[in-house]
Enzyme design. Structure first.
Site, PDB file in Angstrom:
ATOM      1  N   CYS A   2       0.809  -1.225   0.000  1.00  0.00           N
ATOM      2  CA  CYS A   2       0.000   0.000   0.000  1.00  0.00           C
ATOM      3  C   CYS A   2       0.841   1.272   0.000  1.00  0.00           C
ATOM      4  O   CYS A   2       1.875   1.348   0.648  1.00  0.00           O
ATOM      5  CB  CYS A   2      -0.884   0.047   1.237  1.00  0.00           C
ATOM      6  SG  CYS A   2      -1.916  -1.394   1.398  1.00  0.00           S
ATOM      7  N   ARG A  27       5.511   0.343  -5.552  1.00  0.00           N
ATOM      8  CA  ARG A  27       5.378  -0.455  -4.333  1.00  0.00           C
ATOM      9  C   ARG A  27       4.484  -1.678  -4.548  1.00  0.00           C
ATOM     10  O   ARG A  27       4.529  -2.620  -3.766  1.00  0.00           O
ATOM     11  CB  ARG A  27       4.775   0.399  -3.209  1.00  0.00           C
ATOM     12  CG  ARG A  27       5.648   1.570  -2.828  1.00  0.00           C
ATOM     13  CD  ARG A  27       4.899   2.521  -1.930  1.00  0.00           C
ATOM     14  NE  ARG A  27       4.720   1.985  -0.605  1.00  0.00           N
ATOM     15  CZ  ARG A  27       5.586   2.121   0.396  1.00  0.00           C
ATOM     16  NH1 ARG A  27       6.699   2.789   0.193  1.00  0.00           N
ATOM     17  NH2 ARG A  27       5.347   1.619   1.574  1.00  0.00           N
ATOM     18  N   TRP A  73      -2.826  -2.848  -1.662  1.00  0.00           N
ATOM     19  CA  TRP A  73      -2.344  -4.207  -1.961  1.00  0.00           C
ATOM     20  C   TRP A  73      -3.113  -5.094  -0.986  1.00  0.00           C
ATOM     21  O   TRP A  73      -2.869  -5.078   0.213  1.00  0.00           O
ATOM     22  CB  TRP A  73      -0.838  -4.274  -1.731  1.00  0.00           C
ATOM     23  CG  TRP A  73      -0.212  -5.555  -2.177  1.00  0.00           C
ATOM     24  CD1 TRP A  73       0.230  -5.863  -3.429  1.00  0.00           C
ATOM     25  CD2 TRP A  73       0.071  -6.703  -1.358  1.00  0.00           C
ATOM     26  NE1 TRP A  73       0.768  -7.131  -3.439  1.00  0.00           N
ATOM     27  CE2 TRP A  73       0.681  -7.671  -2.188  1.00  0.00           C
ATOM     28  CE3 TRP A  73      -0.133  -7.014  -0.015  1.00  0.00           C
ATOM     29  CZ2 TRP A  73       1.087  -8.912  -1.725  1.00  0.00           C
ATOM     30  CZ3 TRP A  73       0.267  -8.253   0.452  1.00  0.00           C
ATOM     31  CH2 TRP A  73       0.875  -9.184  -0.404  1.00  0.00           C
ATOM     32  N   ASN A  97      -2.030   1.912   5.694  1.00  0.00           N
ATOM     33  CA  ASN A  97      -1.064   0.896   5.278  1.00  0.00           C
ATOM     34  C   ASN A  97      -0.678   0.119   6.529  1.00  0.00           C
ATOM     35  O   ASN A  97      -0.323   0.727   7.534  1.00  0.00           O
ATOM     36  CB  ASN A  97       0.170   1.583   4.663  1.00  0.00           C
ATOM     37  CG  ASN A  97       1.281   0.612   4.339  1.00  0.00           C
ATOM     38  OD1 ASN A  97       1.067  -0.605   4.325  1.00  0.00           O
ATOM     39  ND2 ASN A  97       2.461   1.128   4.066  1.00  0.00           N
ATOM     40  N   GLY A  98      -0.779  -1.200   6.465  1.00  0.00           N
ATOM     41  CA  GLY A  98      -0.444  -2.016   7.625  1.00  0.00           C
ATOM     42  C   GLY A  98      -1.551  -3.020   7.888  1.00  0.00           C
ATOM     43  O   GLY A  98      -2.443  -3.204   7.051  1.00  0.00           O
ATOM     44  N   GLU A 465      18.734 -17.474  -6.382  1.00  0.00           N
ATOM     45  CA  GLU A 465      18.390 -16.120  -6.813  1.00  0.00           C
ATOM     46  C   GLU A 465      17.910 -16.123  -8.281  1.00  0.00           C
ATOM     47  O   GLU A 465      16.918 -15.475  -8.621  1.00  0.00           O
ATOM     48  CB  GLU A 465      19.615 -15.195  -6.623  1.00  0.00           C
ATOM     49  CG  GLU A 465      19.451 -13.779  -7.119  1.00  0.00           C
ATOM     50  CD  GLU A 465      18.254 -13.034  -6.537  1.00  0.00           C
ATOM     51  OE1 GLU A 465      17.639 -13.502  -5.565  1.00  0.00           O
ATOM     52  OE2 GLU A 465      17.912 -11.972  -7.098  1.00  0.00           O
ATOM     53  N   LYS A 469      14.160 -14.991  -9.529  1.00  0.00           N
ATOM     54  CA  LYS A 469      13.956 -13.973 -10.572  1.00  0.00           C
ATOM     55  C   LYS A 469      13.003 -14.500 -11.636  1.00  0.00           C
ATOM     56  O   LYS A 469      12.083 -13.795 -12.057  1.00  0.00           O
ATOM     57  CB  LYS A 469      15.285 -13.588 -11.258  1.00  0.00           C
ATOM     58  CG  LYS A 469      16.234 -12.716 -10.526  1.00  0.00           C
ATOM     59  CD  LYS A 469      15.832 -11.279 -10.345  1.00  0.00           C
ATOM     60  CE  LYS A 469      15.023 -11.075  -9.099  1.00  0.00           C
ATOM     61  NZ  LYS A 469      15.709 -10.875  -7.851  1.00  0.00           N
ATOM     62  N   GLU A 472       9.308 -14.819 -10.267  1.00  0.00           N
ATOM     63  CA  GLU A 472       8.547 -13.610  -9.943  1.00  0.00           C
ATOM     64  C   GLU A 472       8.159 -12.803 -11.162  1.00  0.00           C
ATOM     65  O   GLU A 472       7.093 -12.190 -11.165  1.00  0.00           O
ATOM     66  CB  GLU A 472       9.235 -12.756  -8.864  1.00  0.00           C
ATOM     67  CG  GLU A 472      10.514 -12.079  -9.232  1.00  0.00           C
ATOM     68  CD  GLU A 472      11.055 -11.199  -8.080  1.00  0.00           C
ATOM     69  OE1 GLU A 472      12.276 -11.048  -8.016  1.00  0.00           O
ATOM     70  OE2 GLU A 472      10.271 -10.673  -7.277  1.00  0.00           O
ATOM     71  N   HIS A 488      17.668 -37.508  -5.097  1.00  0.00           N
ATOM     72  CA  HIS A 488      16.946 -37.952  -3.908  1.00  0.00           C
ATOM     73  C   HIS A 488      15.446 -37.669  -4.020  1.00  0.00           C
ATOM     74  O   HIS A 488      14.748 -37.621  -3.015  1.00  0.00           O
ATOM     75  CB  HIS A 488      17.550 -37.327  -2.642  1.00  0.00           C
ATOM     76  CG  HIS A 488      18.965 -37.739  -2.429  1.00  0.00           C
ATOM     77  ND1 HIS A 488      19.300 -38.993  -1.962  1.00  0.00           N
ATOM     78  CD2 HIS A 488      20.129 -37.104  -2.685  1.00  0.00           C
ATOM     79  CE1 HIS A 488      20.621 -39.097  -1.910  1.00  0.00           C
ATOM     80  NE2 HIS A 488      21.147 -37.971  -2.358  1.00  0.00           N
ATOM     81  N   LYS A 589       6.898  -4.005  -4.101  1.00  0.00           N
ATOM     82  CA  LYS A 589       8.333  -3.705  -3.993  1.00  0.00           C
ATOM     83  C   LYS A 589       8.765  -3.585  -2.536  1.00  0.00           C
ATOM     84  O   LYS A 589       9.873  -3.969  -2.179  1.00  0.00           O
ATOM     85  CB  LYS A 589       8.616  -2.400  -4.748  1.00  0.00           C
ATOM     86  CG  LYS A 589      10.071  -1.965  -4.741  1.00  0.00           C
ATOM     87  CD  LYS A 589      10.902  -2.854  -5.637  1.00  0.00           C
ATOM     88  CE  LYS A 589      12.376  -2.509  -5.614  1.00  0.00           C
ATOM     89  NZ  LYS A 589      13.191  -3.654  -6.096  1.00  0.00           N
TER      90      LYS A 589
HETATM   91  C1  AGP Z   1      13.286  -9.463  -5.082  1.00  0.00           C
HETATM   92  O1  AGP Z   1      13.307  -9.625  -6.455  1.00  0.00           O
HETATM   93  C2  AGP Z   1      11.994  -9.520  -4.468  1.00  0.00           C
HETATM   94  N1  AGP Z   1      11.090  -8.644  -5.064  1.00  0.00           N
HETATM   95  C3  AGP Z   1      11.933  -9.639  -2.957  1.00  0.00           C
HETATM   96  O2  AGP Z   1      12.323 -10.936  -2.668  1.00  0.00           O
HETATM   97  C4  AGP Z   1      12.764  -8.671  -2.053  1.00  0.00           C
HETATM   98  O3  AGP Z   1      14.112  -8.913  -2.223  1.00  0.00           O
HETATM   99  C5  AGP Z   1      12.332  -8.868  -0.600  1.00  0.00           C
HETATM  100  O4  AGP Z   1      10.980  -8.548  -0.462  1.00  0.00           O
HETATM  101  C6  AGP Z   1      13.154  -8.065   0.382  1.00  0.00           C
HETATM  102  O5  AGP Z   1      13.024  -6.696   0.177  1.00  0.00           O
HETATM  103  P1  AGP Z   1      14.038  -5.675   0.805  1.00  0.00           P
HETATM  104  O6  AGP Z   1      15.376  -5.938   0.205  1.00  0.00           O
HETATM  105  O7  AGP Z   1      13.493  -4.335   0.431  1.00  0.00           O
HETATM  106  O8  AGP Z   1      14.060  -5.895   2.286  1.00  0.00           O
END
Ligand code: AGP
Length: 594
Positions: A2, A27, A73, A97-98, A465, A469, A472, A488, A589
């Site tokens: 949010c 965000r 959100w 927000n929260g 990682e 990527k 997502e 396994h 974000k």
């Molecule tokens: C990364 O591609 C993601 N969007 C997500 O995992 C992100 O790294 C995670 O939410 C942590 O965010 P921050 O680094 O702002 O704490």
């Protein structure tokens, strides 16, 4: 997650609210709305989908000098107009927000007092409770103060009161909120990027504080007393949200890693004093979420292998609730791009009770985590707009490499002069890797339903990682596995043409990984092999379909290079699948709720 905006001043509030909301789009959100006062009436306009949908519903001739806005959100209740913000109850209109954790209990109390609810949200309850307290106290500041004693959970809220049409109110706990200071006008935002071109001065509201905002005055209260506040200055160039002709922010940010390494060399490598000496601690815990957690896991390997010190890494959402073994000789390192991730921030608050020293590796200056830790090292990556983190990750890994380097030098394990040359070569290597033509590989795997990523040791972390990527931004299912673990269980999923992306950059275990690759190849997999270029091993051409050679650097820095092809493979697959790369579905974000 949010976004909140607000405006009070001499200009028409609607275009300013919409501009702020657009700046906070990064965000992540699924609906948006505004409330503003016109002729002493509070008008609310809200809708699902993009801000452009909201924009089309607004009547800009409705001149109004005070308003609040929100991107939602969804957490409580589905994505629909009724659940989206602003919410209204009696005299009170709010955006939030929260998460109000005790909303069920408060809803019951309010229902017994005659309140009815239209939405499924915790926010409507929060709004009604403020109205209830306002009716009791007849004083909004007292009402908000009372609410803070009752509310459990997190909230950053902007509030309009029907019979106080010349003031906005804000209150906050565990979710971010700032007040931008203008001339005869003031702003509210979840972060100052929303209004950084309107004002350079802002106040960061701290937990349990209430703000009363008029067009020419701001007062901050805590426990019913007015308190002094600090005025922060927006750093020049902190918010470069121009796409610079790149098709997507993600591609722009991947490309920026080249110059970023140069920048980091100038700031930190040439001045290792700016890097914390971690030698005096008995234990190191690294915490983070998602990509930041992966950077932390790389950090663990680097500090353990190059400076001979055991490190434990934890996912912040687990660490905050698990039993931990920490004391005043423990250093807790939190990695975070946004500096606002609720779980990571909660861990910092938790470990302070154990007497631990805290270090933040943070990108956003003055963010909550940057302010909460004892020491901060900024990753200096500039604004990262794409939801998928790229340059923030490589800059976090870079800082971890320097922590390992400094400790390694102190212990006499690393030769600084030799390694300096490798740091200096990073930008040119990254340039080569970003210019590489991945099309041949992409054309073969972009339609796959599942992709598996394989590696051993530190290479496995890079693959975690790479896999994140891909998931997502392209919505392709993928998993990363330690290469030796596949047999396994998971190898049962490998069939003809299943894409396997394998990484080998550690010579000591390269032949082991090759054996595992042969196992999947024998079952028909389509293998893309990423390999450090000068490994002293023979690789049978039969065991891969495509090969990408990654420039060789010192093992301390190799993970920074290894991730570049993985970022670009994910990006190009998502592009070919027509995905909304910079704003993938369901993702935010800045994850400010747990
Ligand atoms: C990364 O591609 C993601 N969007 C997500 O995992 C992100 O790294 C995670 O939410 C942590 O965010 P921050 O680094 O702002 O704490």
């Amino acid at each position: 997650m949010c976004g909140i905006v607000g405006y009070i001043g001499k200009k028409n509030s609607l275009p300013i609210l919409i501009k702020g909301l657009k700046r906070l789009e990064y965000r992540g959100y699924d609906s948006a709305g505004v409330a503003y006062i016109k002729d002493n009436n509070i008008k609310i306009v809200k809708t699902v989908g993009k801000i452009n949908n909201l924009d089309k519903l607004l009547n800009y001739n409705d001149e109004s000098f005070i308003g609040i806005g929100h991107t939602r959100w969804a957490t409580h209740g589905s994505v629909d107009t009724t659940n989206s913000h602003p919410h209204q109850a009696g005299s009170i209109t709010i955006v939030h927000n929260g998460i109000l954790e005790n909303y069920q209990e408060l809803k019951e109390i309010l229902t017994n007092k005659g309140y009815t609810f239209k939405s499924d949200t915790d926010t409507e309850v929060l709004c009604a409770y403020i109205d209830y307290e306002y009716n009791q106290t007849k004083n909004i500041l007292d009402a908000l103060n009372n609410c803070m004693k009752v509310f459990e959970g997190s909230y950053a809220t902007a509030i309009m009161v029907k019979d106080i049409p010349n003031k906005l109110f804000v209150m906050k706990k565990d979710s971010p909120l700032v007040i931008g200071i203008g001339e005869q006008e003031n702003y509210i935002a979840s972060d100052i990027s929303a209004y950084a071109d309107e004002t350079s001065a802002y106040i960061i509201l701290e937990d349990m504080e209430i703000g009363q905002i008029e067009k020419d005055n701001i007062s901050i209260y805590k426990n019913k007393k007015e308190i002094k506040y600090n005025i922060e200055q927006v750093e020049q160039d902190a918010f470069d949200s121009d796409k610079n002709n790149y098709e997507h922010y993600m591609l722009k940010e991947i490309s920026e890693q080249e110059n970023l390494m140069d920048k980091l060399n100038n700031i930190y490598l040439k001045n290792l004093d700016k890097i914390m000496d971690i030698s005096k601690y008995n234990k190191i815990h690294i915490i983070g979420c998602g990509t930041a957690y992966h950077a932390g896991m790389i950090g663990k390997y680097l500090i353990e292998n190059y400076s001979d010190f055991e490190v434990n890494t934890y996912i912040a959402s687990e660490y905050r609730y698990q039993k931990i073994f920490a004391d005043d000789k423990t250093l807790v390192i939190a990695a975070s791009q946004s500096g606002e991730t609720a779980d990571t921030l909660a861990c910092i608050k938790k470990v302070k009770k154990y007497g631990c020293k805290t270090l933040g590796i943070v990108n956003v200056k003055n963010s909550s985590i940057a302010r909460a830790v004892d020491e901060v090292i900024y990753t200096e990556a500039g604004q990262e707009v794409a939801v998928a983190s790229t340059k923030a990750y490589s800059s976090q890994v870079y800082i971890f490499s320097l922590l390992a380097l400094k400790l390694g030098i102190t212990k006499g394990l690393i030769n600084k002069n030799e390694i300096n040359k490798e740091y200096e070569k990073l930008p040119s290597y990254i340039k080569e890797l970003t210019n590489y033509d991945y099309e041949d590989i992409i054309s073969k795997i972009w339609q796959a339903k599942d992709v598996f990523y394989l590696g051993r040791g530190i290479d496995y972390i890079s693959m975690l990682e790479g896999s994140l990527k891909l998931k997502e931004i392209s919505y392709v299912h993928s998993e990363a596995y330690q290469a030796g673990e596949l047999k396994h269980g998971t190898i049962s999923l490998i069939e003809k043409d299943t894409p396997i992306i394998a990484l080998i950059s550690d010579e000591t275990i390269a032949l082991k990984t090759i054996s595992n690759i042969k196992e999947v190849k024998a079952r028909g997999a389509y293998v893309v092999l990423l390999i450090k270029e000068d490994l002293n091993i023979n690789i049978d051409k039969e065991c891969y379909d495509k090969i990408i050679e990654i420039n060789a650097t010192d093992n301390l820095l190799q993970p920074i290079l290894n991730v570049i092809p993985l970022q670009l493979i994910a990006y190009n697959i998502a592009k070919k699948r027509g995905c909304d790369i910079d704003k993938p579905r369901n993702l935010a974000k800045s994850v400010t709720v747990e």
